[in-house]
Scaffold this motif. Sequence first.
Motif, PDB file in Angstrom:
ATOM      1  N   ASP A 134      26.340  -3.123  17.557  1.00 45.26           N
ATOM      2  CA  ASP A 134      25.711  -2.510  18.601  1.00 45.26           C
ATOM      3  C   ASP A 134      26.081  -0.978  18.276  1.00 45.26           C
ATOM      4  O   ASP A 134      25.095  -0.091  18.582  1.00 45.26           O
ATOM      5  N   ALA A 135      27.237  -0.618  17.926  1.00 37.07           N
ATOM      6  CA  ALA A 135      27.630   0.712  18.021  1.00 37.07           C
ATOM      7  C   ALA A 135      26.736   1.506  16.769  1.00 37.07           C
ATOM      8  O   ALA A 135      26.652   2.691  16.885  1.00 37.07           O
ATOM      9  N   HIS A 136      26.258   0.630  15.803  1.00 38.04           N
ATOM     10  CA  HIS A 136      25.415   1.359  14.748  1.00 38.04           C
ATOM     11  C   HIS A 136      23.955   1.327  15.135  1.00 38.04           C
ATOM     12  O   HIS A 136      23.017   1.690  14.428  1.00 38.04           O
ATOM     13  N   GLY A 137      23.515   0.911  16.552  1.00 38.14           N
ATOM     14  CA  GLY A 137      22.264   0.923  16.552  1.00 38.14           C
ATOM     15  C   GLY A 137      21.610  -0.284  15.937  1.00 38.14           C
ATOM     16  O   GLY A 137      20.500  -0.372  16.091  1.00 38.14           O
ATOM     17  N   GLY A 138      22.149  -1.381  15.829  1.00 41.04           N
ATOM     18  CA  GLY A 138      22.026  -2.519  15.132  1.00 41.04           C
ATOM     19  C   GLY A 138      21.861  -3.801  15.936  1.00 41.04           C
ATOM     20  O   GLY A 138      22.006  -3.447  17.203  1.00 41.04           O
ATOM     21  N   ALA A 139      21.499  -4.992  15.583  1.00 40.92           N
ATOM     22  CA  ALA A 139      21.401  -5.991  16.404  1.00 40.92           C
ATOM     23  C   ALA A 139      22.096  -7.221  15.529  1.00 40.92           C
ATOM     24  O   ALA A 139      21.706  -7.301  14.241  1.00 40.92           O
ATOM     25  N   ILE A 140      22.528  -8.318  16.263  1.00 39.73           N
ATOM     26  CA  ILE A 140      23.083  -9.270  15.809  1.00 39.73           C
ATOM     27  C   ILE A 140      22.732 -10.640  16.546  1.00 39.73           C
ATOM     28  O   ILE A 140      22.542 -10.664  17.533  1.00 39.73           O
TER      29      ILE A 140
ATOM     30  N   HIS B  23      14.624  -1.202   8.151  1.00 38.30           N
ATOM     31  CA  HIS B  23      15.897  -2.038   8.316  1.00 38.30           C
ATOM     32  C   HIS B  23      16.341  -2.725   7.453  1.00 38.30           C
ATOM     33  O   HIS B  23      15.521  -3.238   6.579  1.00 38.30           O
ATOM     34  N   ALA B  24      17.590  -3.024   7.269  1.00 39.87           N
ATOM     35  CA  ALA B  24      18.315  -3.897   6.352  1.00 39.87           C
ATOM     36  C   ALA B  24      18.997  -5.193   7.073  1.00 39.87           C
ATOM     37  O   ALA B  24      19.450  -4.943   8.193  1.00 39.87           O
ATOM     38  N   ALA B  25      18.645  -6.186   6.797  1.00 39.18           N
ATOM     39  CA  ALA B  25      18.839  -7.492   7.264  1.00 39.18           C
ATOM     40  C   ALA B  25      19.960  -8.318   6.476  1.00 39.18           C
ATOM     41  O   ALA B  25      19.659  -8.479   5.241  1.00 39.18           O
ATOM     42  N   VAL B  26      20.954  -8.574   6.981  1.00 37.82           N
ATOM     43  CA  VAL B  26      21.998  -9.576   6.252  1.00 37.82           C
ATOM     44  C   VAL B  26      21.908 -10.899   6.998  1.00 37.82           C
ATOM     45  O   VAL B  26      22.271 -10.949   8.256  1.00 37.82           O
ATOM     46  N   THR B  27      22.073 -11.819   6.236  1.00 35.51           N
ATOM     47  CA  THR B  27      22.265 -13.426   6.893  1.00 35.51           C
ATOM     48  C   THR B  27      23.359 -14.025   6.278  1.00 35.51           C
ATOM     49  O   THR B  27      23.490 -13.874   5.138  1.00 35.51           O
TER      50      THR B  27
ATOM     51  N   CYS C 205      21.097  -7.004  11.681  1.00 31.24           N
ATOM     52  CA  CYS C 205      19.848  -6.018  11.364  1.00 31.24           C
ATOM     53  C   CYS C 205      20.595  -4.549  11.563  1.00 31.24           C
ATOM     54  O   CYS C 205      21.036  -4.278  12.651  1.00 31.24           O
ATOM     55  N   LEU C 206      20.349  -3.896  10.638  1.00 37.25           N
ATOM     56  CA  LEU C 206      20.798  -2.543  10.578  1.00 37.25           C
ATOM     57  C   LEU C 206      20.005  -1.349  10.200  1.00 37.25           C
ATOM     58  O   LEU C 206      19.169  -1.627   9.201  1.00 37.25           O
ATOM     59  N   PRO C 207      20.076  -0.189  10.667  1.00 33.50           N
ATOM     60  CA  PRO C 207      19.175   1.048  10.444  1.00 33.50           C
ATOM     61  C   PRO C 207      19.368   1.382   8.993  1.00 33.50           C
ATOM     62  O   PRO C 207      20.525   1.440   8.541  1.00 33.50           O
ATOM     63  N   VAL C 208      18.434   1.726   8.342  1.00 30.89           N
ATOM     64  CA  VAL C 208      18.613   2.336   6.941  1.00 30.89           C
ATOM     65  C   VAL C 208      18.947   3.763   6.991  1.00 30.89           C
ATOM     66  O   VAL C 208      19.556   4.258   6.153  1.00 30.89           O
TER      67      VAL C 208
END
Length: 207
Positions: A177-183, A127-131, A198-201
């Motif tokens: 959410d549509a990307h299967g990620g989380a915020i 996963h890639a995390a962006v803050t 947080c996004l899937p790689v």
Amino acid sequence: MAPGLDEEHRTFIEVIDRKSDHLQRLVDDLLDLARLETGRVALDARTVWLSRLIHQAVDDHRAVATAKNITLTTELAHYLHAHADPMRLRQVLDNLLSNAIKYTPPGGTVTVTAGSPGDSDDHPGHHAAVTVADTGIGIPAGEYEQLFSRFFRASTAKEAGIKGTGLGLTITKAIVDAHGGAITAAPREGGGTVFTVCLPVDPQTSP
């Protein structure tokens, strides 16, 4: 604007124009949100060079930050990728950066960081995390759970007289959410707020 109007009528027309623009943005946001929530938006997901996309977004917001005397910095892993729709992901970044700058008083700081949690040469992160962290006015602890609800605006924002529709973060969450990620959102130590995306790689992973 028609020539020959007196100052009072010009003022009325300018107010009508501003209100019309506001209503149009509100309608556009609601339609976009409805499409996202019902799955009627087809994401053009692909491997995206996330670090470069973040740099571009930050550069586009730098002038606004500078005009407000806000320091805008980045701490990014260079070869960071994600599986995402670049246009929609840019919308997420723009919303978070715009909010951070809007709710940070002059002299403050907005910091964008990105990396892969648990990443190493032998075990690359999934996963890639962006803050996006700011030193802004913050959000009362009891209001975080409502932050991504449509039309919700933090009491600190309303008390400061900062305008908004209360839809930006709702749309941002729907895109993630549509990307299967989380915020998530949390208070920043020392004041302000930290948003983490947080996004899937790759297509087979999700946070």
